[in-house]
Design a protein around this motif. Structure first.
Motif, PDB file in Angstrom:
ATOM      1  N   LYS A   1      10.433 -30.481 -40.589  1.00 37.04           N
ATOM      2  CA  LYS A   1      10.364 -30.706 -39.161  1.00 37.04           C
ATOM      3  C   LYS A   1       9.100 -30.068 -38.598  1.00 37.04           C
ATOM      4  N   LYS A   2       8.509 -30.752 -37.654  1.00 39.27           N
ATOM      5  CA  LYS A   2       7.350 -30.197 -36.976  1.00 39.27           C
ATOM      6  C   LYS A   2       7.817 -29.255 -35.885  1.00 39.27           C
ATOM      7  N   GLN A   3       7.247 -28.065 -35.843  1.00 38.98           N
ATOM      8  CA  GLN A   3       7.622 -27.064 -34.866  1.00 38.98           C
ATOM      9  C   GLN A   3       6.378 -26.613 -34.101  1.00 38.98           C
ATOM     10  N   TYR A   4       6.598 -26.121 -32.907  1.00 43.06           N
ATOM     11  CA  TYR A   4       5.492 -25.658 -32.076  1.00 43.06           C
ATOM     12  C   TYR A   4       5.784 -24.256 -31.559  1.00 43.06           C
ATOM     13  N   THR A   5       4.808 -23.400 -31.661  1.00 43.41           N
ATOM     14  CA  THR A   5       4.957 -22.007 -31.280  1.00 43.41           C
ATOM     15  C   THR A   5       3.882 -21.637 -30.270  1.00 43.41           C
ATOM     16  N   THR A   6       4.208 -20.814 -29.299  1.00 43.13           N
ATOM     17  CA  THR A   6       3.240 -20.377 -28.294  1.00 43.13           C
ATOM     18  C   THR A   6       2.830 -18.938 -28.556  1.00 43.13           C
ATOM     19  N   LEU A   7       1.540 -18.707 -28.605  1.00 42.72           N
ATOM     20  CA  LEU A   7       0.981 -17.366 -28.769  1.00 42.72           C
ATOM     21  C   LEU A   7       0.123 -17.047 -27.553  1.00 42.72           C
ATOM     22  N   LYS A   8       0.152 -15.826 -27.105  1.00 43.65           N
ATOM     23  CA  LYS A   8      -0.656 -15.427 -25.962  1.00 43.65           C
ATOM     24  C   LYS A   8      -1.660 -14.356 -26.384  1.00 43.65           C
ATOM     25  N   VAL A   9      -2.905 -14.562 -26.002  1.00 46.61           N
ATOM     26  CA  VAL A   9      -3.953 -13.585 -26.289  1.00 46.61           C
ATOM     27  C   VAL A   9      -4.748 -13.340 -25.014  1.00 46.61           C
ATOM     28  N   ARG A  10      -5.436 -12.235 -24.979  1.00 45.06           N
ATOM     29  CA  ARG A  10      -6.311 -11.919 -23.854  1.00 45.06           C
ATOM     30  C   ARG A  10      -7.743 -11.903 -24.365  1.00 45.06           C
ATOM     31  N   LEU A  11      -8.595 -12.660 -23.714  1.00 50.85           N
ATOM     32  CA  LEU A  11      -9.987 -12.753 -24.133  1.00 50.85           C
ATOM     33  C   LEU A  11     -10.879 -11.865 -23.284  1.00 50.85           C
TER      34      LEU A  11
ATOM     35  N   ALA B   1     -11.024 -10.835 -28.486  1.00 56.18           N
ATOM     36  CA  ALA B   1      -9.670 -11.126 -28.014  1.00 56.18           C
ATOM     37  C   ALA B   1      -8.696 -10.061 -28.487  1.00 56.18           C
ATOM     38  N   ARG B   2      -7.642  -9.888 -27.728  1.00 60.98           N
ATOM     39  CA  ARG B   2      -6.537  -9.016 -28.121  1.00 60.98           C
ATOM     40  C   ARG B   2      -5.321  -9.894 -28.357  1.00 60.98           C
ATOM     41  N   PHE B   3      -4.836  -9.911 -29.590  1.00 62.87           N
ATOM     42  CA  PHE B   3      -3.711 -10.751 -29.965  1.00 62.87           C
ATOM     43  C   PHE B   3      -2.405  -9.980 -29.828  1.00 62.87           C
ATOM     44  N   HIS B   4      -1.464 -10.524 -29.078  1.00 61.26           N
ATOM     45  CA  HIS B   4      -0.127  -9.941 -29.023  1.00 61.26           C
ATOM     46  C   HIS B   4       0.646 -10.308 -30.279  1.00 61.26           C
ATOM     47  N   ARG B   5       0.239 -11.432 -30.877  1.00 60.42           N
ATOM     48  CA  ARG B   5       0.817 -11.868 -32.140  1.00 60.42           C
ATOM     49  C   ARG B   5      -0.241 -12.642 -32.893  1.00 60.42           C
ATOM     50  N   ARG B   6      -0.498 -12.237 -34.130  1.00 59.37           N
ATOM     51  CA  ARG B   6      -1.511 -12.896 -34.920  1.00 59.37           C
ATOM     52  C   ARG B   6      -0.992 -14.214 -35.494  1.00 59.37           C
TER      53      ARG B   6
ATOM     54  N   THR C   1      -8.328 -25.379 -25.726  1.00 61.11           N
ATOM     55  CA  THR C   1      -8.476 -25.847 -24.352  1.00 61.11           C
ATOM     56  C   THR C   1      -8.678 -24.639 -23.461  1.00 61.11           C
ATOM     57  N   VAL C   2      -9.808 -24.567 -22.832  1.00 61.87           N
ATOM     58  CA  VAL C   2     -10.135 -23.460 -21.944  1.00 61.87           C
ATOM     59  C   VAL C   2      -9.896 -23.920 -20.520  1.00 61.87           C
ATOM     60  N   LYS C   3      -8.994 -23.238 -19.846  1.00 62.41           N
ATOM     61  CA  LYS C   3      -8.650 -23.604 -18.471  1.00 62.41           C
ATOM     62  C   LYS C   3      -9.079 -22.517 -17.506  1.00 62.41           C
ATOM     63  N   LYS C   4      -9.332 -22.916 -16.299  1.00 59.21           N
ATOM     64  CA  LYS C   4      -9.707 -21.993 -15.246  1.00 59.21           C
ATOM     65  C   LYS C   4      -8.610 -21.974 -14.187  1.00 59.21           C
ATOM     66  N   PRO C   5      -8.057 -20.814 -13.867  1.00 59.15           N
ATOM     67  CA  PRO C   5      -8.534 -19.475 -14.212  1.00 59.15           C
ATOM     68  C   PRO C   5      -7.971 -18.894 -15.497  1.00 59.15           C
ATOM     69  N   ALA C   6      -7.280 -19.690 -16.324  1.00 56.49           N
ATOM     70  CA  ALA C   6      -6.728 -19.163 -17.569  1.00 56.49           C
ATOM     71  C   ALA C   6      -7.270 -19.940 -18.757  1.00 56.49           C
ATOM     72  N   LEU C   7      -7.163 -19.326 -19.931  1.00 57.32           N
ATOM     73  CA  LEU C   7      -7.581 -19.982 -21.159  1.00 57.32           C
ATOM     74  C   LEU C   7      -6.352 -20.386 -21.941  1.00 57.32           C
TER      75      LEU C   7
ATOM     76  N   ALA D   1       0.599 -24.445 -32.393  1.00 58.18           N
ATOM     77  CA  ALA D   1       0.817 -23.211 -31.647  1.00 58.18           C
ATOM     78  C   ALA D   1      -0.158 -23.153 -30.503  1.00 58.18           C
ATOM     79  N   GLU D   2       0.342 -22.844 -29.333  1.00 54.58           N
ATOM     80  CA  GLU D   2      -0.520 -22.716 -28.168  1.00 54.58           C
ATOM     81  C   GLU D   2      -0.760 -21.250 -27.884  1.00 54.58           C
ATOM     82  N   ILE D   3      -2.005 -20.923 -27.561  1.00 52.99           N
ATOM     83  CA  ILE D   3      -2.365 -19.570 -27.184  1.00 52.99           C
ATOM     84  C   ILE D   3      -2.805 -19.612 -25.735  1.00 52.99           C
ATOM     85  N   LEU D   4      -2.042 -18.985 -24.873  1.00 52.85           N
ATOM     86  CA  LEU D   4      -2.349 -18.985 -23.447  1.00 52.85           C
ATOM     87  C   LEU D   4      -3.027 -17.668 -23.085  1.00 52.85           C
ATOM     88  N   CYS D   5      -4.115 -17.753 -22.372  1.00 53.62           N
ATOM     89  CA  CYS D   5      -4.890 -16.561 -22.076  1.00 53.62           C
ATOM     90  C   CYS D   5      -5.046 -16.372 -20.577  1.00 53.62           C
ATOM     91  N   PRO D   6      -5.097 -15.115 -20.111  1.00 52.84           N
ATOM     92  CA  PRO D   6      -5.305 -14.815 -18.694  1.00 52.84           C
ATOM     93  C   PRO D   6      -6.711 -15.198 -18.250  1.00 52.84           C
TER      94      PRO D   6
END
Length: 199
Positions: free
Chosen positions: A5-15, A142-147, A158-164, A188-193
């Motif tokens: 099965k295909k699964q998707y995971t979200t990771l958050k990092v701060r750049l 970057a600072r990874f909360h989870r590698r 995808t780099v978004k403004k005001p978030a990445l 896996a998506e990595i959402l950044c502030p």
């Protein structure tokens, strides 16, 4: 044997981009907004003149707008893909999806996407020990909360403004085993502030 099965995971990092990297991101936002608006305007003009839907590719504009060469070409190509997708869903269901609109800087919703490509010399985008390596920008600290797991394969960012927002893909796991299966992928998506600079 159970199907993987295909699964998707979200990771958050701060750049923590440098001032030069932040300037490049801002320039890329502007180039993507410019290319979107130019393609949309030319599509409308072409349709009015011929009654046929056609969207020019970003390469058409690089001679008249050489500043487009200063940013990642993949970001411009993805703007073409996004506009094409916007028209596809509009034509399929115009009552639910509005006609694509021009982008304005003051809307504050700038973004760009770039795909990762694996060459013999290595991938164009990858996670490093202390950050994420992006085309043109180099390694952005970057600072990874989870590698990410070792077998994950970065597919696009995808780099978004005001978030990445950074999206990766990796091998999916076999049902009940927890081990990666060849040929399948997990995302896996990595959402950044908001972008921050040192100092």
């Amino acid at each position: 044997m159970a199907e993987a099965k295909k699964q998707y995971t979200t990771l958050k990092v701060r750049l923590y981009p440098t001032p030069k990297q932040t300037e490049l991101f801002e320039k890329t936002f502007g180039c993507c907004r410019y290319i979107w608006n130019r393609m949309l305007a030319d599509q409308q003009r072409f349709y009015d003149e011929t009654g046929t839907h056609f969207i020019p590719t970003p390469a058409k504009y690089k001679t008249s707008a050489p500043f487009l060469k200063e940013v990642d070409s993949q970001a411009l190509i993805q703007e073409h893909n996004r506009l094409s997708q916007a028209f596809r869903v509009f034509f399929k269901n115009p009552e639910s999806f509005g006609y694509p609109r021009f982008k304005r800087k003051k809307d504050g919703r700038d973004s760009f996407t770039a795909c990762n490509h694996a060459f013999t010399s290595g991938p164009t985008i990858y996670t490093a020990a202390d950050g994420i390596r992006m085309t043109k920008a180099g390694v952005v600290r970057a600072r990874f909360h989870r590698r990410p797991e070792a077998w994950w394969k970065l597919k696009w960012i995808t780099v978004k403004k005001p978030a990445l927002e950074i999206t990766t893909a990796a091998s999916s796991t076999s049902a009940g085993t927890g081990y990666p299966c060849a040929g399948d992928h997990r995302g896996a998506e990595i959402l950044c502030p908001p972008l921050l600079c040192d100092g």
